[in-house]
Structure formats: C-alpha cells, structure tokens
Design a protein around this motif. Structure first.
Motif, PDB file in Angstrom:
ATOM      1  N   GLU A 175       0.828  -1.223   0.000  1.00  0.00           N
ATOM      2  CA  GLU A 175       0.000   0.000   0.000  1.00  0.00           C
ATOM      3  C   GLU A 175       0.859   1.269   0.000  1.00  0.00           C
ATOM      4  O   GLU A 175       0.511   2.278   0.604  1.00  0.00           O
ATOM      5  N   VAL A 176       1.953   1.208  -0.719  1.00  0.00           N
ATOM      6  CA  VAL A 176       2.868   2.346  -0.800  1.00  0.00           C
ATOM      7  C   VAL A 176       2.628   3.122  -2.089  1.00  0.00           C
ATOM      8  O   VAL A 176       2.419   2.535  -3.151  1.00  0.00           O
ATOM      9  N   ILE A 177       2.649   4.434  -1.990  1.00  0.00           N
ATOM     10  CA  ILE A 177       2.678   5.299  -3.161  1.00  0.00           C
ATOM     11  C   ILE A 177       4.151   5.546  -3.462  1.00  0.00           C
ATOM     12  O   ILE A 177       4.842   6.258  -2.735  1.00  0.00           O
ATOM     13  N   HIS A 178       4.647   4.903  -4.515  1.00  0.00           N
ATOM     14  CA  HIS A 178       6.069   4.978  -4.842  1.00  0.00           C
ATOM     15  C   HIS A 178       6.398   6.283  -5.564  1.00  0.00           C
ATOM     16  O   HIS A 178       5.562   6.850  -6.277  1.00  0.00           O
ATOM     17  N   ALA A 179       7.642   6.716  -5.409  1.00  0.00           N
ATOM     18  CA  ALA A 179       8.071   7.971  -6.017  1.00  0.00           C
ATOM     19  C   ALA A 179       8.468   7.785  -7.477  1.00  0.00           C
ATOM     20  O   ALA A 179       8.226   8.661  -8.304  1.00  0.00           O
ATOM     21  N   GLY A 180       9.122   6.639  -7.809  1.00  0.00           N
ATOM     22  CA  GLY A 180       9.596   6.402  -9.160  1.00  0.00           C
ATOM     23  C   GLY A 180      11.110   6.346  -9.251  1.00  0.00           C
ATOM     24  O   GLY A 180      11.695   6.656 -10.289  1.00  0.00           O
ATOM     25  N   ILE A 181      11.759   5.915  -8.163  1.00  0.00           N
ATOM     26  CA  ILE A 181      13.216   5.964  -8.053  1.00  0.00           C
ATOM     27  C   ILE A 181      13.907   4.797  -8.746  1.00  0.00           C
ATOM     28  O   ILE A 181      14.929   4.964  -9.407  1.00  0.00           O
ATOM     29  N   TYR A 182      13.366   3.606  -8.604  1.00  0.00           N
ATOM     30  CA  TYR A 182      14.114   2.383  -8.893  1.00  0.00           C
ATOM     31  C   TYR A 182      14.208   1.997 -10.372  1.00  0.00           C
ATOM     32  O   TYR A 182      15.071   1.212 -10.747  1.00  0.00           O
ATOM     33  N   TYR A 183      13.340   2.516 -11.196  1.00  0.00           N
ATOM     34  CA  TYR A 183      13.112   1.941 -12.521  1.00  0.00           C
ATOM     35  C   TYR A 183      13.975   2.607 -13.584  1.00  0.00           C
ATOM     36  O   TYR A 183      14.238   3.805 -13.531  1.00  0.00           O
ATOM     37  N   PRO A 184      14.413   1.843 -14.589  1.00  0.00           N
ATOM     38  CA  PRO A 184      15.273   2.408 -15.633  1.00  0.00           C
ATOM     39  C   PRO A 184      14.622   3.612 -16.307  1.00  0.00           C
ATOM     40  O   PRO A 184      13.419   3.605 -16.581  1.00  0.00           O
TER      41      PRO A 184
END
Length: 440
Positions: free
Chosen positions: A93-102
């Motif tokens: 249930e986390v709103i992710h920031a968008g850090i991990y993805y290529p």
C-alpha cells in the motif's frame, strides 16, 4: 454498488445498458480441447458488447472508469467475489516515487505520472492517504554506491526532492534506525488501497460501467479481427481439473478487450486461440510474505524504511499503515511449477508460516538492531506477476496492442507488479487513449 450474478447481468442488464443484440443460440459451435483449452461452447448464448475489461484489480478498475468516462460501454469481468481480491489487496500500500526503474521505462514514466494522479485523486475524493516520505538505507559502506546510483536514476526519472543523508542526519530523523548513509524521498507515501479501489469502482459504475463478479473468462477465439470470449460462472472452476471439460455459458463478441487479469494475464492470453504465441512472454511468480510488529509501545518509525533492492524485489522494508501499525516485508520466494489452473482460478498458497520469521529477523536487524525476539507476527502474503525470473534483469511492464500482435481491439497487460498501484491511473490514461485512437 452493483454486484449481480452472471445470469442477471448478462440476460437483463447487458441488453438494456450495453444495447446488446438478442442472444443467438448456436448449436454447431466448435468445442476446443487441449492442455490449455478444454471447454464446450456449443449451447452458449452469443452477445455483442462494446468494451470488456478482464480483471477487477486496481488497474482494471481504473481502465474501466476511464473508458466509461470517455463514453464507452464497459463490462468488467472478474472471477473473484468482489473487486481487488488478489494482488491489489496483498501489497505494501505504498505510493512509490519512481526511483528504482530504468529511465524511459514504462514503470518509470507511469510511476511518476501515476503518483501525482493518485495523490490528486485521493485529495479530491477523501481517500485516506499520507505523504510520509521514505528513507532508502545503506547498512554498510559497500552499499553507499548503490544509493548514489538510485539518486541519479530517480532524478533522471523526474523524482523531486531526493537527497542523500549522512548517517547522523538519518538516525536523528529516525532514532531507532541504524545505517551508514541514506537517500531520502519526501514524495513517497501510503494509501488505503481498498478505499481507493472502492472510490474508482463507484465512479466507474456512475459512468455506466457494469461489474460482473464470480464470472470467469475461460478463453477465446480470434477470427480475423474479432475476438470471441467464452465465459462461465466461477463456481464451475471450484473442482476443475485440467482433464475436465467446462461448459461455456456465454460467448461475448466485444469491440475492445482489455486483458488486465494480473496473475492470470499470460495464461489467459494463451487461451485466445488464433493469437500468435510468439508475442506472449513467460510468466514467473514470486511470493512475498509480511509480518506485523507486536509487543512494542507505539511505532518505532515515522517514515517508510527500505534497504537496498534485492533480486526480485525491493527488500524487506518497513511499511506503516494509516493507523501507524508497522509491518515488514515482502521477502521473495520464487514459485516454480505453477499450473495454468492455479493462476487462472487464484489457487495460490497465501499462508504465512510463523517459522518464516527466521529469515526476517536478520534482514530487519541490519537497519533496526533493536528488534526484539518474538515481536514479529505472521501477517499476509501476496504473489507478484513477474516477467523475469531469479537472477534475470528486472522486466518492465508490457502493454501489447494491435501494433504488436496484429489483433484489433485487443490490449494485453503483462507483468503489472509493483509499482502497479501507484501507476494504475497513468496506465488507465495510456490504455484508454490508445483504444480511443485505434477505434476512431
């Protein structure tokens, strides 16, 4: 909220709401029989429909809402008893920031855009959520370089506010934390996923969408550019074995088919006779377990705490719910030998063995050394619908349209795992725009 039976919806509501032609009984329809397809549609009624969305997880719901808002007549089919019973209700249930993805990947683009859309939607519709921020922590000096890589990647993806913290600053922010260095993401947050889905379903229905639960799509047949779907009640799957023949109760002839079936998306696509199988990816499944923190007075953390990502996931991390309850997870347990039946009717093992905590304690204590023995209680488990297996490069979302497989009106969504909740509304916007463009 409408939750009607298969018979009620198809024989009553669909004729009126979706302007469907009268049923046509066909006694000469060919029956399919193979290891994948084993059904009989010889006595099934035929119905013409506009848009069918298969899967009432958060992505399917968001797509249905957007299509209905744009004036399309939408039918959502799900084999579960209600919406969001599988992956959408078994996550962090986390709103992710968008850090991990290529950079430039679909995951990166949809996560960043979807994050802003989810925050805006939740604020405007009183959906419980909170932007609490996240610390990604290096627990030893050898991991610090990974934080630098994540900072560069996240910044390139358009994540604002990222900054590296020395250990002293991070541990001042979180006194129970132990780390060598940290990356702070202020735009990460948490959301009540069920409330979000409930709101989206309500809006979709207000726009005219119909949801048919306890309804299973057995497969289909493609002739030219016409997709034909074979449908039955989910109760017929309860004791289904692969050698049994199922009776299709209805044949649907839709203009648009959105395969948003999550764990069953790839197996379902295999059941579409006439679809070139060379375009279908291999499905992998990874189970993730969660444990809740007990025997503590209050929460030891105020922010999300994430270790360096691991093979197949983001590591056993700290998640807070909106009441402040702490949970740890998920881990990664690869599942091999999954049959089509399991994915098709959600026959997965979601139990959490208490002894699984033996894996969790040493992982958590890398950044939370004061974790007391016996303080972890079994929570819940979820299954990730992955397109990459152990040791493989993490895969991107796959969204296939006519430009890939050549079938008009068919959109397949494969590998919609994390950050699927965060990206859901952005995916819906993308898919809807594509459908409307292709249909014009």
């Amino acid at each position: 909220m409408m939750r009607k039976s298969l018979t009620t919806i198809f024989l009553n509501s669909l004729k009126k709401t979706l302007k469907i032609q009268n049923p046509i009984l066909e006694s000469s329809t060919k029956s399919f029989s193979s290891s994948i397809c084993n059904w009989d549609s010889s006595s099934a009624a035929k119905e013409k429909v506009d848009c069918v969305v298969i899967g009432a997880g958060i992505v399917g719901i968001a797509i249905a809402r957007e299509l209905a808002f744009k004036g399309r007549e939408v039918l959502v089919i799900d084999s579960g008893p209600t919406f969001g019973t599988v992956t959408s209700s078994r996550n962090s249930e986390v709103i992710h920031a968008g850090i991990y993805y290529p950079p430039n990947s679909l995951k990166a683009k949809f996560c960043v855009k979807g994050r802003d859309m989810v925050y805006k939607y939740c604020s405007e519709h009183d959906v419980p959520h909170k932007q609490i921020g996240k610390l990604i922590v290096a627990t030893r000096e050898s991991e610090v370089s990974k934080l630098n890589e994540l900072l560069v990647r996240g910044t390139e993806n358009g994540v604002n506010g990222l900054r590296l913290m020395e250990a002293s600053e991070a541990m001042k922010m979180e006194p129970e934390l132990q780390c060598a260095k940290a990356l702070f993401s202020p735009v990460s947050g948490i959301v009540d996923t069920h409330s979000l889905m409930l709101s989206l379903v309500g809006e979709a229905e207000n726009y005219g969408a119909i949801f048919s639960y306890n309804t299973a799509v057995l497969g289909g047949n493609i002739k030219g550019n016409q997709v034909e779907l074979f449908v039955t009640g989910s109760q017929h799957l309860d004791n289904w074995n692969e050698g049994d023949r199922l009776q299709a109760e209805l044949r649907l002839l839709p203009e648009v088919v959105i395969n948003s079936a999550g764990l069953a998306a790839v197996p379902l696509a295999k059941r579409l006779m006439g679809l070139d199988s060379s375009y279908l990816p291999t499905a992998y499944y990874a189970r993730g377990h969660y444990f809740s923190l007990s025997k503590t007075k209050g929460s030891p953390f105020r922010h999300l705490i994430y270790p360096i990502p691991e093979d197949g996931g983001l590591g056993v991390h700290v998640t807070l719910d909106l009441e402040g309850q702490v949970k740890f997870g998920p881990d990664v347990e690869w599942i091999s030998g999954v049959s089509d039946i399991a994915s098709f009717s959600n026959r997965f093992d979601y139990s959490v063995r208490p002894d699984r905590s033996e894996i969790f304690y040493p992982e958590i204590r890398k950044y939370y050394p004061l974790l007391k023995e016996g303080s972890l209680e079994p929570g819940y488990a979820g299954i990730r619908p992955k397109l990459s297996g152990p040791g493989m490069t993490p895969s991107d979302f796959v969204i296939q349209g006519q430009d890939v497989h050549g079938v008009s009106g068919l959109v397949n969504l494969f590998g919609i795992e994390s950050p699927g909740v965060t990206a859901s509304m952005a995916i819906a916007d993308y898919v809807t725009s594509w459908v409307l463009h292709q249909m014009n």
